[in-house]
Design a protein around this motif. Structure first.
Motif, PDB file in Angstrom:
ATOM      1  N   TYR A 198       0.839  -1.193   0.000  1.00 22.44           N
ATOM      2  CA  TYR A 198       0.000   0.000   0.000  1.00 22.44           C
ATOM      3  C   TYR A 198       0.876   1.245   0.000  1.00 22.44           C
ATOM      4  N   ARG A 199       0.401   2.245  -0.706  1.00 22.56           N
ATOM      5  CA  ARG A 199       1.126   3.507  -0.837  1.00 22.56           C
ATOM      6  C   ARG A 199       0.151   4.638  -0.514  1.00 22.56           C
ATOM      7  N   LEU A 200       0.526   5.437   0.476  1.00 23.65           N
ATOM      8  CA  LEU A 200      -0.309   6.555   0.898  1.00 23.65           C
ATOM      9  C   LEU A 200       0.250   7.865   0.364  1.00 23.65           C
ATOM     10  N   THR A 201      -0.644   8.746  -0.037  1.00 29.01           N
ATOM     11  CA  THR A 201      -0.262  10.094  -0.439  1.00 29.01           C
ATOM     12  C   THR A 201      -0.944  11.081   0.489  1.00 29.01           C
ATOM     13  N   LEU A 202      -0.148  11.816   1.260  1.00 35.10           N
ATOM     14  CA  LEU A 202      -0.667  12.833   2.165  1.00 35.10           C
ATOM     15  C   LEU A 202      -0.274  14.201   1.633  1.00 35.10           C
ATOM     16  N   VAL A 203      -1.252  15.101   1.545  1.00 32.99           N
ATOM     17  CA  VAL A 203      -1.022  16.436   0.992  1.00 32.99           C
ATOM     18  C   VAL A 203      -0.896  17.441   2.137  1.00 32.99           C
ATOM     19  N   PRO A 204       0.261  18.090   2.273  1.00 33.78           N
ATOM     20  CA  PRO A 204       0.415  19.100   3.334  1.00 33.78           C
ATOM     21  C   PRO A 204      -0.492  20.299   3.080  1.00 33.78           C
ATOM     22  N   GLU A 205      -0.942  20.922   4.165  1.00 29.59           N
ATOM     23  CA  GLU A 205      -1.753  22.117   4.027  1.00 29.59           C
ATOM     24  C   GLU A 205      -0.915  23.272   3.515  1.00 29.59           C
ATOM     25  N   ALA A 206      -1.545  24.174   2.776  1.00 23.01           N
ATOM     26  CA  ALA A 206      -0.830  25.331   2.228  1.00 23.01           C
ATOM     27  C   ALA A 206      -0.380  26.253   3.363  1.00 23.01           C
ATOM     28  N   GLY A 207       0.726  26.931   3.112  1.00 27.50           N
ATOM     29  CA  GLY A 207       1.221  27.903   4.080  1.00 27.50           C
ATOM     30  C   GLY A 207       1.975  27.303   5.248  1.00 27.50           C
ATOM     31  N   ALA A 208       2.566  26.097   5.052  1.00 30.13           N
ATOM     32  CA  ALA A 208       3.317  25.466   6.135  1.00 30.13           C
ATOM     33  C   ALA A 208       4.530  26.313   6.500  1.00 30.13           C
ATOM     34  N   ALA A 209       4.808  26.396   7.797  1.00 33.67           N
ATOM     35  CA  ALA A 209       5.946  27.200   8.272  1.00 33.67           C
ATOM     36  C   ALA A 209       7.267  26.557   7.904  1.00 33.67           C
ATOM     37  N   ILE A 210       7.269  25.255   7.701  1.00 40.63           N
ATOM     38  CA  ILE A 210       8.501  24.536   7.359  1.00 40.63           C
ATOM     39  C   ILE A 210       8.662  24.518   5.850  1.00 40.63           C
ATOM     40  N   PRO A 211       9.848  24.877   5.329  1.00 35.27           N
ATOM     41  CA  PRO A 211      10.085  24.792   3.876  1.00 35.27           C
ATOM     42  C   PRO A 211      10.262  23.341   3.447  1.00 35.27           C
ATOM     43  N   LEU A 212       9.257  22.778   2.806  1.00 34.18           N
ATOM     44  CA  LEU A 212       9.322  21.388   2.377  1.00 34.18           C
ATOM     45  C   LEU A 212      10.181  21.257   1.125  1.00 34.18           C
ATOM     46  N   VAL A 213      11.048  20.260   1.118  1.00 30.06           N
ATOM     47  CA  VAL A 213      11.875  19.962  -0.049  1.00 30.06           C
ATOM     48  C   VAL A 213      11.888  18.454  -0.250  1.00 30.06           C
ATOM     49  N   THR A 214      12.136  18.041  -1.484  1.00 33.60           N
ATOM     50  CA  THR A 214      12.176  16.620  -1.808  1.00 33.60           C
ATOM     51  C   THR A 214      13.241  15.908  -0.978  1.00 33.60           C
ATOM     52  N   GLY A 215      12.863  14.751  -0.431  1.00 34.76           N
ATOM     53  CA  GLY A 215      13.819  13.928   0.298  1.00 34.76           C
ATOM     54  C   GLY A 215      13.712  13.990   1.805  1.00 34.76           C
ATOM     55  N   LEU A 216      12.986  14.976   2.358  1.00 36.30           N
ATOM     56  CA  LEU A 216      12.832  15.047   3.810  1.00 36.30           C
ATOM     57  C   LEU A 216      12.078  13.802   4.308  1.00 36.30           C
ATOM     58  N   SER A 217      12.618  13.152   5.331  1.00 34.42           N
ATOM     59  CA  SER A 217      11.967  11.968   5.884  1.00 34.42           C
ATOM     60  C   SER A 217      11.304  12.303   7.209  1.00 34.42           C
ATOM     61  N   GLY A 218      10.414  11.436   7.640  1.00 31.95           N
ATOM     62  CA  GLY A 218       9.730  11.665   8.899  1.00 31.95           C
ATOM     63  C   GLY A 218       8.607  10.669   9.088  1.00 31.95           C
ATOM     64  N   SER A 219       7.678  11.009   9.934  1.00 31.29           N
ATOM     65  CA  SER A 219       6.534  10.142  10.203  1.00 31.29           C
ATOM     66  C   SER A 219       5.244  10.945  10.097  1.00 31.29           C
ATOM     67  N   ALA A 220       4.183  10.240   9.783  1.00 29.40           N
ATOM     68  CA  ALA A 220       2.854  10.853   9.695  1.00 29.40           C
ATOM     69  C   ALA A 220       1.963  10.239  10.765  1.00 29.40           C
ATOM     70  N   GLU A 221       1.392  11.098  11.596  1.00 22.51           N
ATOM     71  CA  GLU A 221       0.412  10.653  12.591  1.00 22.51           C
ATOM     72  C   GLU A 221      -0.971  10.889  11.981  1.00 22.51           C
ATOM     73  N   ILE A 222      -1.619   9.805  11.555  1.00 24.82           N
ATOM     74  CA  ILE A 222      -2.888   9.895  10.833  1.00 24.82           C
ATOM     75  C   ILE A 222      -4.041   9.563  11.776  1.00 24.82           C
ATOM     76  N   VAL A 223      -5.029  10.420  11.800  1.00 25.52           N
ATOM     77  CA  VAL A 223      -6.189  10.211  12.672  1.00 25.52           C
ATOM     78  C   VAL A 223      -7.066   9.106  12.080  1.00 25.52           C
ATOM     79  N   VAL A 224      -7.290   8.056  12.869  1.00 24.44           N
ATOM     80  CA  VAL A 224      -8.147   6.953  12.419  1.00 24.44           C
ATOM     81  C   VAL A 224      -9.509   6.985  13.107  1.00 24.44           C
TER      82      VAL A 224
END
Length: 288
Positions: A245-271
């Motif tokens: 399975y492959r998930l695609t999460l779209v960040p909200e516009a206007g994020a304070a962090i400058p997103l760039v390709t390659g940044l790793s991390g974790s997603a806490e998804i509300v179930v």
């Protein structure tokens, strides 16, 4: 006697406090809605990828290397020396024919010769336009700010027409990609809210980005051939041994962090959003 009374009093106070805590927890579990989340690891990637090809064969004289490219920067160029020489020959011939047309102008010129020279001129102008267009098509510039993710060509190599040379990610729309287990996937729902925590920004307040779960895609590890639609449906069914399975999460516009390709991390998804009691009851129903 006084000591026993003190012990009983302390015990009574302890029982009352435990009872109060139990009542408070019960009220919280029954009345206070909270978010229940699952965590998946992933990385920031471009949502759209551009595979760079050229419509002409030729020798590569320059090609971009993996990394960030800005809009308008050169991506790949083929040798155009032969095309440039052909253009010079055509322009010289065109100048000669244009002069001959001038000489055959009325009233002293021969209209039949003039007609033939005009035909030659039109043909040369068409060939020159085609040659210049071919030269332009052998140079490709980046259509947007992006990241060169892979390169298959190298300077000096001869490439065939329409051969894939580069893959460029569109930096204008970055998403968070993750691959969850089947146990986690079964709990997810489209458009679920999430919080991205990036390793490069470990601070709780400024190191997270709000996002939404936009897409859940099922893939197969094996490349087996399905003999029927039913076979394909079985292989793509949740829980199949070959399913990923492959998930695609779209960040909200206007994020304070400058997103760039390659940044790793974790997603806490509300179930689930609700009380503890409702969450336990729902899990019990799901297990039936």
């Amino acid at each position: 006697g006084g000591r026993e009374m003190s012990i009983r009093r302390i015990a009574l106070i302890a029982v009352v406090m435990l009872g109060a805590l139990f009542v408070a927890f019960g009220a919280f579990a029954a009345l206070a809605p909270i978010d229940f989340t699952v965590s998946v690891r992933g990385r920031v990637e471009p949502r759209r990828l551009l595979t760079v090809t050229l419509p002409h064969a030729g020798r590569i004289v320059s090609i971009a290397q993996p990394g960030v490219v800005r809009q308008g920067a050169p991506l790949v160029a083929l040798d155009t020396s032969a095309d440039e020489e052909e253009c010079r020959v055509l322009e010289a011939s065109l100048a000669v024919v244009t002069e001959e047309i001038r000489k055959e102008a009325p009233p002293i010129g021969d209209y039949r010769r003039r007609f033939e020279f005009e035909r030659q001129r039109d043909e040369m102008q068409h060939k020159l336009a085609v040659q210049k267009r071919t030269m332009a098509e052998k140079h490709l510039l980046a259509p947007y700010d992006g990241t060169v993710l892979s390169v298959t060509g190298q300077v000096g190599a001869w490439v065939a027409a329409d051969k894939a040379l580069l893959v460029v990610g569109d930096e204008r729309e970055l998403v968070f990609i993750a691959e969850p287990s089947e146990a986690i996937r079964s709990k997810l729902r489209d458009d679920a809210p999430a919080q991205l925590h990036l390793d490069e920004y470990p601070y709780t307040t400024h190191g997270s980005v709000k996002a939404r779960l936009a897409h859940i895609e099922c893939r197969l590890d094996d490349a087996g051939t399905d003999k029927s639609i039913a076979d394909a449906a079985k292989r793509m069914a949740p829980g199949h041994a070959g399913a990923r399975y492959r998930l695609t999460l779209v960040p909200e516009a206007g994020a304070a962090i400058p997103l760039v390709t390659g940044l790793s991390g974790s997603a806490e998804i509300v179930v689930f959003h609700g009380t503890i009691v409702r969450y336990v009851l729902q899990n019990a129903r799901d297990r039936r």
